[in-house]
Design a protein around this motif. Structure first.
Motif, short mmCIF file in Angstrom:
data_model
loop_
_atom_site.label_atom_id
_atom_site.label_comp_id
_atom_site.label_asym_id
_atom_site.label_seq_id
_atom_site.Cartn_x
_atom_site.Cartn_y
_atom_site.Cartn_z
N GLY A 19 -29.79 37.58 -19.90
CA GLY A 19 -29.28 38.95 -19.73
C GLY A 19 -28.03 38.97 -18.86
O GLY A 19 -27.07 39.68 -19.15
N LYS A 20 -28.06 38.17 -17.80
CA LYS A 20 -26.90 38.10 -16.90
C LYS A 20 -25.66 37.58 -17.62
O LYS A 20 -24.56 38.10 -17.46
N GLU A 23 -24.35 40.21 -19.80
CA GLU A 23 -23.71 41.25 -18.99
C GLU A 23 -22.29 40.83 -18.58
O GLU A 23 -21.35 41.61 -18.66
N HIS A 24 -22.15 39.56 -18.18
CA HIS A 24 -20.82 39.07 -17.81
C HIS A 24 -19.87 39.15 -18.99
O HIS A 24 -18.69 39.51 -18.84
N GLN A 27 -18.82 42.70 -19.47
CA GLN A 27 -17.83 43.08 -18.45
C GLN A 27 -16.45 42.56 -18.84
O GLN A 27 -15.45 43.26 -18.72
N SER A 35 -24.48 47.85 -17.94
CA SER A 35 -25.01 46.86 -17.00
C SER A 35 -26.52 46.80 -17.14
O SER A 35 -27.10 47.49 -17.99
N VAL A 37 -28.50 44.30 -18.18
CA VAL A 37 -28.93 43.75 -19.47
C VAL A 37 -30.20 42.91 -19.30
O VAL A 37 -30.27 42.04 -18.43
#
Lengths: 82, 239
Positions: A19-20, A23-24, A27, A35, A37
């Motif tokens: 998820g991170k 998310e990156h 972005q 955000s 995620v």
């Protein structure tokens, strides 16, 4: 008959590196308002009964025994009458 | 001197079964049988080895489906009777899924499959699996996994630490616990744990891949030699 849609996700207290990473990526694509995620999986199956509460109990038991691992995962069940 | 027998369980997708067999049969000279996952009989083995690999394709979760195979019913019964069980890599994941060991193995923090040699510190040398080592020994043993990130709730973690159930920890070459030495994000750099009763061990690193200097390290042999010593009471002669 019911169709069960089971969603399994890592528990909120557990870091979700996938998820991170997503998310990156979001972005970096300028989706600045997106955000939090979390990635999970969806399992679909058919339950052979006409009794909604029996169907729910059966799927819940299956989740606890096999489909989810309560040490790390939470699950939700949605039942649709077929 | 009493003889003993190891059993290596073979699931569809196991791929370290022959390495484990080689370690106990050819390096230690002990008896060993392969145990197919559909079997209902452990054939009198003293120690069950759940080897590494990708049993049932790692479908659903690593070890989730294997835990309900026919042979696992017998392995659980064996463990509940006090019999020795060691789960290596996928075997550790299976033991966590069965509940014979606490916690779970999550996706590596890096999201990458990690295949390399790491340093492990022996945290408890008073177990049936580690008596040939000395507490604080730093071992050089390979890891190869994508889901080795040990996780458990904080209460269980505290119990594991307090009871000496953390048997191996990832460290640097000097034996220091550092974030850099942790290949997968495991809590407290945990690489291997034992159950409260002391007869079930799970570890992500592969001791069976480090049993001869020809392989780059013989540091893992102590795990199997410790079991021989535990079961037979005699000390195997290592070359």
């Amino acid at each position: 008959m019911f169709k069960a849609i089971i969603t399994v996700k890592l528990r909120p207290s557990i870091l979700d590196p996938e998820g991170k990473a997503i998310e990156h990526a979001l972005q970096s694509l300028d989706f600045r308002q997106l955000s939090g995620v979390r990635v999970g999986k969806e399992i679909e199956l058919t339950v052979d009964t006409t009794d909604r509460s029996e169907a729910g109990d059966m799927v819940d038991a299956a989740c606890r025994k096999l489909l989810a691992n309560p040490v790390m995962e939470d699950y939700t069940i949605e039942l649709q009458e077929l | 001197m009493a003889g003993m027998k190891f059993g290596v369980v073979v699931f569809p997708g196991s791929n370290c079964d022959h390495d484990a067999y080689h370690a106990v049969k050819h390096v230690l000279g002990e008896n060993v049988d392969f145990l197919w996952h559909k079997e209902h009989d452990l054939r009198g083995v003293d120690v069950v080895i759940l080897p590494g690999g990708f049993s049932y394709g790692d479908y659903l979760r690593c070890g989730a489906i294997s835990q309900f195979s026919a042979i696992m019913k017998e392995v659980i019964r064996h463990a509940e009777r006090g019999g020795h069980v060691i789960g290596i890599c996928n075997g550790f994941q299976i033991l966590a899924e069965t509940g014979l060991l606490p916690g779970a193995l999550l996706r590596n923090r890096s999201l990458k499959f990690v295949c390399k040699s790491v340093h492990l510190r022996v945290e408890n040398a008073e177990t049936a699996f580690t008596r040939r080592y000395t507490q604080g020994d730093v071992l050089h043993i390979p890891v190869a996994h994508g889901e080795g990130n040990f996780y458990t709730d904080s209460e269980t973690l505290r119990e594991l630490e307090e009871n000496g159930q953390v048997v191996f920890r990832y460290v640097d070459a000097d034996g220091a616990v550092t974030r850099e030495a942790n290949p997968n994000g495991s809590l407290n750099n945990i690489a291997g744990i034992i159950n409260r009763h002391g007869n079930v061990l799970g570890m992500m690193p592969h001791p069976e891949r480090a049993v001869e200097n020809l392989l780059g390290s013989a540091d893992g042999l102590g795990v199997f030699a410790s079991l021989v010593e535990t079961i037979t009471g005699s000390v195997p002669v290592l070359s």
